[in-house]
Design an enzyme around this catalytic site. Sequence first.
Site, PDB file in Angstrom:
ATOM      1  N   VAL A 120      38.310  43.768  54.307  1.00  0.00           N
ATOM      2  CA  VAL A 120      38.489  42.712  53.313  1.00  0.00           C
ATOM      3  C   VAL A 120      38.375  41.330  53.950  1.00  0.00           C
ATOM      4  CG1 VAL A 120      40.089  41.675  51.654  1.00  0.00           C
ATOM      5  CG2 VAL A 120      39.857  44.158  51.777  1.00  0.00           C
ATOM      6  N   ILE A 133      46.303  38.396  49.717  1.00  0.00           N
ATOM      7  CA  ILE A 133      45.410  39.481  49.313  1.00  0.00           C
ATOM      8  C   ILE A 133      46.082  40.839  49.533  1.00  0.00           C
ATOM      9  CG2 ILE A 133      43.094  40.449  49.591  1.00  0.00           C
ATOM     10  CD1 ILE A 133      43.053  37.502  48.831  1.00  0.00           C
ATOM     11  N   ARG A 153      49.308  51.458  45.344  1.00  0.00           N
ATOM     12  CA  ARG A 153      49.359  50.376  46.328  1.00  0.00           C
ATOM     13  C   ARG A 153      50.742  50.265  46.939  1.00  0.00           C
ATOM     14  NH1 ARG A 153      46.281  48.933  41.967  1.00  0.00           N
ATOM     15  NH2 ARG A 153      44.111  48.358  42.427  1.00  0.00           N
ATOM     16  N   ARG A 170      36.830  43.069  36.588  1.00  0.00           N
ATOM     17  CA  ARG A 170      36.347  44.430  36.321  1.00  0.00           C
ATOM     18  C   ARG A 170      36.334  44.718  34.817  1.00  0.00           C
ATOM     19  NH1 ARG A 170      40.320  46.609  41.083  1.00  0.00           N
ATOM     20  NH2 ARG A 170      38.813  46.619  42.819  1.00  0.00           N
ATOM     21  N   HIS A 196      49.241  43.865  39.622  1.00  0.00           N
ATOM     22  CA  HIS A 196      47.974  44.404  40.128  1.00  0.00           C
ATOM     23  C   HIS A 196      48.248  45.861  40.470  1.00  0.00           C
ATOM     24  CE1 HIS A 196      44.169  44.843  42.060  1.00  0.00           C
ATOM     25  NE2 HIS A 196      44.650  44.880  43.282  1.00  0.00           N
ATOM     26  N   LYS A 219      37.704  42.188  67.641  1.00  0.00           N
ATOM     27  CA  LYS A 219      37.006  42.333  66.356  1.00  0.00           C
ATOM     28  C   LYS A 219      36.759  40.961  65.730  1.00  0.00           C
ATOM     29  CE  LYS A 219      35.730  44.288  62.326  1.00  0.00           C
ATOM     30  NZ  LYS A 219      35.872  43.185  61.362  1.00  0.00           N
TER      31      LYS A 219
END
Length: 309
Positions: free
Chosen positions: A11, A117, A87, A150, A174, A37
Amino acid sequence: MKITIIGTGQVGSTIAYAVVLQGLCNHLVLAGRNLTKAQGDVLDLQHTLSFCERPMTIESSAIEDVKNSDILVITASAKGQGKMASRMELGVANVEIFKKLIPLLVRNNPQALLVIISNPVDVLTYLATQLAGLPSSRIMGVGTLVDSARFRVLLSIEERIHPDDLRTYILGEHGPNQFPVFSNAFAGSERIADNPAHRRIFHEVTEAGFDVYNLKGYTNFAIATAACEVLKTIAYDDHRTMPLSTYFKEWQGIEDNCFSIPVVVGRAGIIRHLHPNLNQIEKNALGKSAKLIKDNINNLINAENNKSV
């Protein structure tokens, strides 16, 4: 403007790529526990700049060295194990991460806006607001912005109307405790009906993130694009309306909670809360959702408090 992304997983890296393509800042920092990374992403992104319209300084950093950011985008998260059904499975581990992360970041970036996020985003936005000691207007979770997007896409297929011409929000968590606001859903001033076909689409949206996650092991494109919509609105002081997760003392009769409600966003963060007239079905859904969301907030944060005693 200096944007720092905390966490360079799928993400975080995708958000960074979208920020560079859209030229949303002149200074981008990638910071995470895996500095190697982050450095790799930085080099890769630097190599794209000749194809972009806006020059940009891109660099990596250890999290403790991140300073003087205008916006902190927090994607840091524990890694999910296999297929995910909720989640909330990330909750206890991510609460622990945030308790270490947020005070450090706020201390070193006292003027920054925080865009959350990481999941469960409503719990973590609530916790971040508690830990940061900043006005709640400066801390926001992307929340149901991505669910609403969405929803519009799937409705657009059904209605054969471009998704950007549909005005409809999903509010609340969410997650499973979200609800659609059909009473204020329109296409070209024509109401979008609350009917079985549209309810079926809403239920598809509720599961859409898990469908993507369980097929490829993560979600990144839609959430990164939604995050950049928030970043663009802040950077350009656009005063756009969108559903974002935010702490509030009171909204529509609900007190001391944190989930997605319609807000106006600009350079200062969340400028105002909007108060749509909800019908009785939506008021009932709001009350039920608010209780379940607050239970999740209390259970996760208290579970972590008890663990550390």
